[in-house]
Design a protein around this motif. Structure first.
Motif, PDB file in Angstrom:
ATOM      1  N   LEU A  62       0.836  -1.211   0.000  1.00  0.00           N
ATOM      2  CA  LEU A  62       0.000   0.000   0.000  1.00  0.00           C
ATOM      3  C   LEU A  62       0.868   1.257   0.000  1.00  0.00           C
ATOM      4  O   LEU A  62       2.037   1.222   0.401  1.00  0.00           O
ATOM      5  CB  LEU A  62      -0.882   0.005   1.254  1.00  0.00           C
ATOM      6  CG  LEU A  62      -1.747  -1.233   1.481  1.00  0.00           C
ATOM      7  CD1 LEU A  62      -2.545  -1.090   2.769  1.00  0.00           C
ATOM      8  CD2 LEU A  62      -2.681  -1.465   0.302  1.00  0.00           C
ATOM      9  N   ILE A  63       0.263   2.353  -0.439  1.00  0.00           N
ATOM     10  CA  ILE A  63       0.941   3.650  -0.395  1.00  0.00           C
ATOM     11  C   ILE A  63       0.556   4.332   0.917  1.00  0.00           C
ATOM     12  O   ILE A  63      -0.610   4.325   1.315  1.00  0.00           O
ATOM     13  CB  ILE A  63       0.489   4.546  -1.569  1.00  0.00           C
ATOM     14  CG1 ILE A  63       0.884   3.895  -2.905  1.00  0.00           C
ATOM     15  CG2 ILE A  63       1.072   5.950  -1.448  1.00  0.00           C
ATOM     16  CD1 ILE A  63       0.292   4.582  -4.131  1.00  0.00           C
ATOM     17  N   ILE A  64       1.560   4.928   1.609  1.00  0.00           N
ATOM     18  CA  ILE A  64       1.257   5.700   2.817  1.00  0.00           C
ATOM     19  C   ILE A  64       1.164   7.183   2.443  1.00  0.00           C
ATOM     20  O   ILE A  64       2.047   7.718   1.774  1.00  0.00           O
ATOM     21  CB  ILE A  64       2.331   5.497   3.911  1.00  0.00           C
ATOM     22  CG1 ILE A  64       2.406   4.011   4.293  1.00  0.00           C
ATOM     23  CG2 ILE A  64       2.009   6.354   5.134  1.00  0.00           C
ATOM     24  CD1 ILE A  64       3.379   3.716   5.432  1.00  0.00           C
ATOM     25  N   HIS A  65       0.068   7.793   2.880  1.00  0.00           N
ATOM     26  CA  HIS A  65      -0.178   9.209   2.584  1.00  0.00           C
ATOM     27  C   HIS A  65       0.120  10.055   3.811  1.00  0.00           C
ATOM     28  O   HIS A  65      -0.391   9.772   4.895  1.00  0.00           O
ATOM     29  CB  HIS A  65      -1.630   9.409   2.154  1.00  0.00           C
ATOM     30  CG  HIS A  65      -1.991   8.648   0.908  1.00  0.00           C
ATOM     31  ND1 HIS A  65      -2.032   7.263   0.856  1.00  0.00           N
ATOM     32  CD2 HIS A  65      -2.310   9.076  -0.334  1.00  0.00           C
ATOM     33  CE1 HIS A  65      -2.358   6.878  -0.367  1.00  0.00           C
ATOM     34  NE2 HIS A  65      -2.540   7.952  -1.108  1.00  0.00           N
ATOM     35  N   VAL A  66       0.970  11.082   3.620  1.00  0.00           N
ATOM     36  CA  VAL A  66       1.292  11.989   4.723  1.00  0.00           C
ATOM     37  C   VAL A  66       0.959  13.419   4.284  1.00  0.00           C
ATOM     38  O   VAL A  66       0.777  13.676   3.091  1.00  0.00           O
ATOM     39  CB  VAL A  66       2.795  11.897   5.129  1.00  0.00           C
ATOM     40  CG1 VAL A  66       3.167  10.471   5.484  1.00  0.00           C
ATOM     41  CG2 VAL A  66       3.703  12.417   4.022  1.00  0.00           C
ATOM     42  N   ALA A  67       0.875  14.334   5.258  1.00  0.00           N
ATOM     43  CA  ALA A  67       0.470  15.704   4.917  1.00  0.00           C
ATOM     44  C   ALA A  67       1.668  16.599   4.615  1.00  0.00           C
ATOM     45  O   ALA A  67       1.586  17.515   3.805  1.00  0.00           O
ATOM     46  CB  ALA A  67      -0.359  16.301   6.051  1.00  0.00           C
ATOM     47  N   ASN A  68       2.821  16.333   5.278  1.00  0.00           N
ATOM     48  CA  ASN A  68       3.980  17.214   5.134  1.00  0.00           C
ATOM     49  C   ASN A  68       5.258  16.411   4.933  1.00  0.00           C
ATOM     50  O   ASN A  68       5.369  15.280   5.403  1.00  0.00           O
ATOM     51  CB  ASN A  68       4.141  18.075   6.395  1.00  0.00           C
ATOM     52  CG  ASN A  68       2.887  18.898   6.640  1.00  0.00           C
ATOM     53  OD1 ASN A  68       2.558  19.787   5.859  1.00  0.00           O
ATOM     54  ND2 ASN A  68       2.164  18.557   7.697  1.00  0.00           N
ATOM     55  N   PHE A  69       6.222  17.039   4.256  1.00  0.00           N
ATOM     56  CA  PHE A  69       7.466  16.349   3.931  1.00  0.00           C
ATOM     57  C   PHE A  69       8.168  15.811   5.179  1.00  0.00           C
ATOM     58  O   PHE A  69       8.696  14.698   5.179  1.00  0.00           O
ATOM     59  CB  PHE A  69       8.388  17.291   3.152  1.00  0.00           C
ATOM     60  CG  PHE A  69       9.576  16.582   2.563  1.00  0.00           C
ATOM     61  CD1 PHE A  69       9.426  15.726   1.479  1.00  0.00           C
ATOM     62  CD2 PHE A  69      10.842  16.735   3.119  1.00  0.00           C
ATOM     63  CE1 PHE A  69      10.513  15.051   0.946  1.00  0.00           C
ATOM     64  CE2 PHE A  69      11.935  16.061   2.596  1.00  0.00           C
ATOM     65  CZ  PHE A  69      11.772  15.216   1.509  1.00  0.00           C
ATOM     66  N   LYS A  70       8.143  16.588   6.260  1.00  0.00           N
ATOM     67  CA  LYS A  70       8.864  16.153   7.470  1.00  0.00           C
ATOM     68  C   LYS A  70       8.309  14.834   8.016  1.00  0.00           C
ATOM     69  O   LYS A  70       9.011  14.083   8.687  1.00  0.00           O
ATOM     70  CB  LYS A  70       8.843  17.254   8.542  1.00  0.00           C
ATOM     71  CG  LYS A  70       7.456  17.520   9.107  1.00  0.00           C
ATOM     72  CD  LYS A  70       7.546  18.477  10.282  1.00  0.00           C
ATOM     73  CE  LYS A  70       6.194  18.904  10.836  1.00  0.00           C
ATOM     74  NZ  LYS A  70       5.096  17.957  10.870  1.00  0.00           N
ATOM     75  N   ASP A  71       7.041  14.542   7.689  1.00  0.00           N
ATOM     76  CA  ASP A  71       6.421  13.330   8.235  1.00  0.00           C
ATOM     77  C   ASP A  71       6.960  12.042   7.607  1.00  0.00           C
ATOM     78  O   ASP A  71       6.666  10.950   8.079  1.00  0.00           O
ATOM     79  CB  ASP A  71       4.894  13.369   8.032  1.00  0.00           C
ATOM     80  CG  ASP A  71       4.282  14.586   8.711  1.00  0.00           C
ATOM     81  OD1 ASP A  71       4.831  15.029   9.735  1.00  0.00           O
ATOM     82  OD2 ASP A  71       3.263  15.106   8.191  1.00  0.00           O
ATOM     83  N   ILE A  72       7.706  12.172   6.496  1.00  0.00           N
ATOM     84  CA  ILE A  72       8.203  10.936   5.883  1.00  0.00           C
ATOM     85  C   ILE A  72       9.484  10.441   6.566  1.00  0.00           C
ATOM     86  O   ILE A  72       9.797   9.257   6.493  1.00  0.00           O
ATOM     87  CB  ILE A  72       8.389  11.036   4.339  1.00  0.00           C
ATOM     88  CG1 ILE A  72       9.680  11.737   3.939  1.00  0.00           C
ATOM     89  CG2 ILE A  72       7.208  11.687   3.675  1.00  0.00           C
ATOM     90  CD1 ILE A  72       9.925  11.634   2.441  1.00  0.00           C
TER      91      ILE A  72
END
Ligand code: TXA
Ligand code: MG
Length: 539
Positions: A62-72
Motif C-alpha cells: 500500500l501507499i502511505i499518505h502523509v500531509a507534510n514532507f517532514k512526516d516521511i
C-alpha cells in the motif's frame, strides 16, 4: 456493516471520519488522483481491514499518505537528493516515491517488502483527514481489486458501501488516474507506474529516469514477459475490450462495418459523431489530461451498453498518454490489435532519386532496409551456399581463414553474363531469405512501415516479400548528371551504367506508386502521401 456517508463541508462529519481512523477503522477519502480507502498505516489491524474490504492479495503493498514532507522521515531509512528535488517540484501532488522502509512501517502495509511507498496528496479533504486524525494513512484505490479505480463518489458507493466504516462524499477526481509510482532505491530512479507526473517531466528535472518495461509490455502481446507486479488483472469492466492501434479513419471504417448490437467504441470526443454504433468517449484526442480524467468513468459506463466487445482507440504514448495507455491495456487484459505492417519495395534506375525518398520515409518513421548493405553482411552466405559457390567457380574464393574473398568471387562471377547468372541463381535465395528475416524482426519490434531500398528489386526477386512497389524516376539527362557528380564518373562511364539497366517503362509498369524526383520541392509531399496510404497506425 454500517457505512457513514460523510459530507466534507460539515466540520463535525470530518471530525467523525478522523475519529474512525484514530480508532482503527476504514474511511474512503477523495484525492486528486482517485478515491482512496484509508486506514492508520501503522496499525496492523486497521490495515488488514483495507485488504479485506478490497479483496486485495496480501503481497500487493500500500501507499502511505502523509500531509507534510517532514512526516516521511520516521518512515524511511534515507532520502536522497533526487527525491528531495522531486518532492519540491511535485509534492503535494500525483507522485508516489518508494524508499527503504524503517521498522516503524508494519510488514502488512508494505506487502512484506523492505521498501515503502509514500505520497503527499493535494486534495484538501484528504489532507484534512490526515491532519485531523494525526495519523499517516495507508490508502489504495477504493475499488474492489481488479475493477476500475473510482474517480467519483458513485463508483465508490457501488463497490464498497457496507464494506467500510465511512465514505467521504467529495467531488469527481480531477486527475483521474492513480499517481505516478517511482522507485527511488538505487542510482537511477525507475518509474513503475506512469501517471500525471510524466517521464518527460521527471527526466528534465533529474537528467535521467528509467521506465519499467512492463508499463507498455502489452505491446509485445507476450504475457510471459510481464513483470510479476503486473500479474493482477486491473481496471476491467465485464465487457471485453480490445485496444486498437488503427489510424482514425481505418478505426471508424472498421467499426461502422461491424454489428452495432454486439460491438461498441471507446473513443475520443472527435470520433463520436462519425460512428454509427454505440460509443463512450474518454476525452479529447489531442489532450491526454482529459483522457486521464475520464478514462475510469468511461470504463464504468461501458458495461451499461450491454455489448459483447468494445474497441478502444489507443492514445499517443507520450506524456500523460503513456499513463492512459498503461491503464487501457490492463483494462483490455493486454488484448491489442495492430494494423497490418506493409512492406514497400523502393526501386528505380541509377540516379533516379531513390535514396532521398528512402531518407524521407525513414524520417516519417519507416524502417529502411538497404539491400546493397544486406548483400555485404558477413554472415549472409551460410556454409552450404559457400560450398556451392566453390564448386561452381573456384575453391580459392574461400581464403585460409575460412572467409569469403569477395574480390575473387567477383572476378569469376562477373567475367561473363553466363557466370553472373550462375552467381545470382545461387546467392539470391539466401539474400531474399535474409531480407525476409530482417523484415520479421522489424515487425516484431513495432515498426509501422518497412521500406526495402533495392536497385534491382525485381531482378533479385525481392518484390516477392513486398506488399506495394514505389518507383523513383527522373529524366535521363538528370540521372546522368546526378551519377556523374555523385560517383565521379566520366560521361561515357555514366552512360554505360545507365544503358545496362532495365528500361524505365519496364520498371514503372510494375509500380503501385511513382514519384518523379525532377521537381525536388514536391518529393517530400509525395513521399508523405505514400507513407500515409500504407501506414495504418494511429498518427
Ligand atoms: O493515486 C494513487 O496512488 C492512489 C491514491 C488513493 O493515492 N492510490 C493507489 O494505490 O493507486 P494502489 O494501492 O491502488 O496502487 C499502489 C501501487 C500498486 O501497484 C503497488 O503494487 C505499488 O503502488 N506499490 C506500493 N508500494 C510499493 C513498493 N514498496 N514497491 C513497489 N511497488 C509498490
Ligand atoms: Mg489500485
Amino acid at each position: 456493516m454500517h457505512t457513514h456517508i460523510i459530507n466534507p463541508s460539515i466540520e463535525n462529519e470530518m471530525k467523525l471520519a478522523a475519529q474512525i481512523i484514530k480508532e482503527g477503522g476504514t474511511v474512503v477519502m477523495p484525492t486528486e488522483t482517485v478515491y482512496g480507502l484509508a486506514a492508520d498505516a501503522l496499525n496492523e489491524n486497521a490495515v488488514e481491514k483495507i485488504f479485506k474490504a478490497k479483496g486485495r492479495p496480501s503481497d500487493n503493498p500500500l501507499i502511505i499518505h502523509v500531509a507534510n514532507f517532514k512526516d516521511i522521515y520516521p518512515l524511511v531509512k534515507n532520502i536522497g537528493e533526487k527525491a528531495k528535488l522531486l518532492a519540491e517540484k511535485f509534492w503535494p501532488g500525483p507522485l508516489t516515491m518508494i524508499f527503504e522502509k524503517s521498522d516503524l512501517v508494519p510488514s502488512i502495509t508494505s506487502g512484506g517488502l523492505d521498501t515503502v511507498a509514500l505520497r503527499i496528496p493535494k486534495d484538501k479533504h484528504a489532507r484534512e483527514l490526515i491532519n485531523k486524525s494525526g495519523k499517516v494513512l495507508a490508502a489504495p484505490s477504493a475499488n474492489i481489486s481488479g475493477s476500475p479505480s473510482p474517480t467519483r463518489f458513485e463508483h465508490v458507493y457501488g463497490d464498497l458501501f457496507s464494506k467500510v466504516d465511512a465514505i467521504i462524499k467529495g467531488e469527481p477526481c480531477k486527475v483521474g488516474l492513480e499517481s505516478t509510482v517511482i522507485n527511488m532505491v538505487g542510482d537511477v530512479p525507475k518509474i513503475l507506474r506512469p501517471g500525471a507526473v510524466t517521464a518527460e517531466e521527471i527526466a528534465s528535472l533529474l537528467g535521467e529516469v528509467e521506465i519499467d518495461e512492463s508499463i507498455i509490455s502489452g505491446l509485445s502481446l507476450d504475457e510471459e514477459a510481464l513483470s510479476p507486479g503486473m500479474k493482477y488483472k486491473h481496471y476491467s469492466p465485464n465487457t471485453k475490450i480490445i485496444v486498437s492501434h488503427l489510424a482514425k479513419d481505418d478505426y471508424i471504417k472498421m467499426l461502422n462495418s461491424m454489428d452495432g448490437k454486439k460491438v461498441g467504441a471507446l473513443c475520443f470526443d472527435e470520433d463520436v459523431n462519425l460512428l454509427n454504433i454505440k460509443s463512450v468517449s474518454f476525452g479529447d484526442e489531442y489532450d491526454p489530461k482529459t483522457q486521464a480524467e475520464y478514462l475510469f468513468s468511461s470504463l464504468h459506463k461501458i458495461d451499461k451498453l450491454a455489448l459483447e466487445t468494445v474497441y478502444a482507440r489507443a492514445p499517443k504514448l507520450t506524456g500523460v498518454g503513456l499513463a492512459v495507455y498503461n491503464r487501457l491495456i490492463r483494462a483490455a487484459g493486454f488484448h491489442c490489435e495492430f494494423p497490418k505492417v506493409n512492406v514497400l519495395g523502393l526501386t528505380g534506375q541509377t540516379g533516379s532519386g531513390k535514396s532521398s525518398i528512402a531518407r524521407i520515409l525513414g524520417d516519417l518513421g519507416a524502417a529502411v532496409i538497404d539491400c546493397d548493405k544486406v548483400t555485404r553482411l558477413p554472415d549472409i552466405y551460410p556454409k552450404e551456399c559457400l560450398k556451392q559457390l566453390q564448386k561452381t567457380f573456384s575453391y580459392d574464393i574461400i581464403n585460409e581463414a575460412g572467409e569469403l574473398d569477395r574480390k575473387k568471387l567477383s572476378s569469376y562471377a562477373f567475367s561473363s553474363k553466363e557466370n553472373t547468372e550462375k552467381l545470382n541463381l545461387i546467392v539470391l535465395p539466401y539474400i531474399v531469405a535474409k531480407i525476409a528475416s530482417i523484415i520479421e524482426e522489424y515487425k516484431i519490434n513495432g515498426k509501422k512501415l518497412i521500406v526495402l531500398d533495392a536497385p534491382t528489386l525485381f531482378e533479385a526477386g525481392a518484390d516477392s516479400v513486398c506488399d506495394k512497389i514505389l518507383v523513383a524516376k527522373a529524366p535521363k539527362e538528370l540521372r546522368l548528371n546526378r551519377i556523374i557528380k555523385r560517383d565521379n564518373l566520366s560521361k561515357g562511364e555514366a552512360l554505360k551504367r545507365i544503358n545496362s539497366q532495365k528500361e524505365e517503362a519496364w520498371i514503372t509498369a510494375l509500380a503501385d506508386f511513382i514519384i518523379d524526383t525532377e521537381n525536388v520541392e514536391e518529393v517530400r509531399a509525395k513521399a508523405e502521401y505514400v507513407f500515409d496510404k500504407l501506414c495504418h497506425y494511429r498518427k
